[in-house]
Design a protein around this motif. Structure first.
Motif, short mmCIF file in Angstrom:
data_model
loop_
_atom_site.label_atom_id
_atom_site.label_comp_id
_atom_site.label_asym_id
_atom_site.label_seq_id
_atom_site.Cartn_x
_atom_site.Cartn_y
_atom_site.Cartn_z
N GLU A 14 0.83 -1.21 0.00
CA GLU A 14 0.00 0.00 0.00
C GLU A 14 0.87 1.26 0.00
N SER A 15 1.90 1.26 0.84
CA SER A 15 2.79 2.43 0.93
C SER A 15 3.52 2.65 -0.39
N TYR A 16 3.91 1.56 -1.03
CA TYR A 16 4.61 1.69 -2.32
C TYR A 16 3.64 2.20 -3.39
N ARG A 17 2.39 1.76 -3.34
CA ARG A 17 1.38 2.24 -4.29
C ARG A 17 1.19 3.75 -4.15
N ILE A 18 1.16 4.22 -2.89
CA ILE A 18 1.00 5.65 -2.65
C ILE A 18 2.23 6.41 -3.16
N SER A 19 3.41 5.85 -2.94
CA SER A 19 4.64 6.51 -3.41
C SER A 19 4.65 6.59 -4.94
N GLN A 20 4.11 5.57 -5.62
CA GLN A 20 4.02 5.61 -7.09
C GLN A 20 3.11 6.74 -7.55
N LYS A 21 2.00 6.89 -6.83
CA LYS A 21 1.04 7.96 -7.16
C LYS A 21 1.70 9.33 -7.00
N ILE A 22 2.47 9.47 -5.92
CA ILE A 22 3.19 10.72 -5.67
C ILE A 22 4.25 10.95 -6.74
N GLY A 23 4.94 9.86 -7.12
CA GLY A 23 5.95 9.95 -8.17
C GLY A 23 5.37 10.47 -9.48
#
Length: 294
Positions: free
Chosen positions: A242-251
């Motif tokens: 989940e945290s990595y998914r959010i970081s992708q969205k931010i990226g």
């Protein structure tokens, strides 16, 4: 040589004058306690070296016209106070871009006019500025003291934050608008994280400071095209989905705003920060629940 000859161009206040070196014909700002007292504009004067605390060129040829326009438009006391503030800031922060003599002076003059008219403005990035630029913010607080002492005008914390932005921009040799844009982007990213996790991060918390400083360093690295490796990347993607998914969205959002490529390694490090926030929020929430149930 104990004294030098100058032509006094403009007396900004008792402590600051604009003068021309009689020998070199170079225009300078001279700062020293009482250095302007009793002087006459257009006259040649001898000034003892020991009386000059600081002397410098306030502009390059490119900005000379703008600076001279400011001298004609602004109150001399405001000009003098601004130069004292810049000299004080350089002692703390090191050499600042010459454009600060125009940008900050103009800002201070406009801020004082607004305050006198009762038109205060809010700084939406105050907490971010304090966290990102602590040295510049301290210099801004000292600037507020000088403004109060010399001009008897009290400026708000919001204005201190704007002054800090000017100092940071001058340290980086950037325009204030660029610094403001980066600060706004960082705030938007934090807002995204809060929405995605349905949490509220206290901007006075150490976790907030760590996160925003990590983001600042990351953006600086990407701007400079410096890339780092993340040996934990595969584990992060697997364990903290989940945290990595959010970081992708931010990226994706950063790429859209700054037109720079965010590597998976960088996204992995950001995911770690997001995971820490998520877990810390769970612990706090659990403690609050237990407290109410007790």
């Amino acid at each position: 040589m104990s004294a030098k000859e100058y032509i006094v161009s403009k007396i900004l206040n008792n402590n600051v004058i604009l003068a021309v070196d009689y020998k070199t014909r170079q225009e300078l700002i001279l700062i020293g306690k009482g250095i302007g007292f009793g002087k006459k504009e257009g006259r040649k004067v001898n000034i003892h070296i020991k009386d000059v605390e600081k002397s410098f060129i306030a502009y390059d040829e490119k900005t000379k016209k703008e600076y001279l326009q400011l001298i004609n438009q602004l109150d001399s006391n405001v000009m003098g106070v601004s130069e004292e503030i810049i000299a004080m800031a350089e002692k703390q922060l090191g050499q600042l871009s010459s454009h600060i003599h125009i940008a900050l002076t103009d800002h201070i003059g406009f801020a004082i006019d607004r305050i006198k008219m009762g038109l205060e403005i809010n700084n939406p990035f105050l907490y971010e500025i304090r966290a990102l630029y602590p040295e510049e913010y301290k210099a801004g607080l000292l600037a507020a003291e000088v403004i109060k002492g010399r001009l008897n005008v009290t400026i708000s914390e919001s204005e201190v934050g704007f002054i800090a932005l000017h100092f940071h921009s001058a340290r980086q040799n950037k325009r204030v608008t660029e610094t403001m844009k980066d600060t706004r982007l960082l705030k938007e990213i934090i807002d995204m994280i809060q929405r995605e996790l349905s949490v509220s991060i206290d901007n006075r918390d150490l976790m907030y400071t760590r996160l925003i400083n990590h983001l600042r360093v990351t953006l600086n690295r990407l701007d400079e095209k410096k890339y780092i490796e993340n040996p934990l990347l595969s584990n992060i993607k697997e364990q903290f989905k989940e945290s990595y998914r959010i970081s992708q969205k931010i990226g994706e959002y950063i790429e859209e705003k700054k037109h720079i490529n965010i590597t998976e390694d960088e996204l992995g490090y950001l995911a770690l920060h997001i995971e820490r926030i998520k877990e810390t929020s769970k612990i706090i929430s659990r403690r609050v629940t237990e407290l109410y149930q007790a």
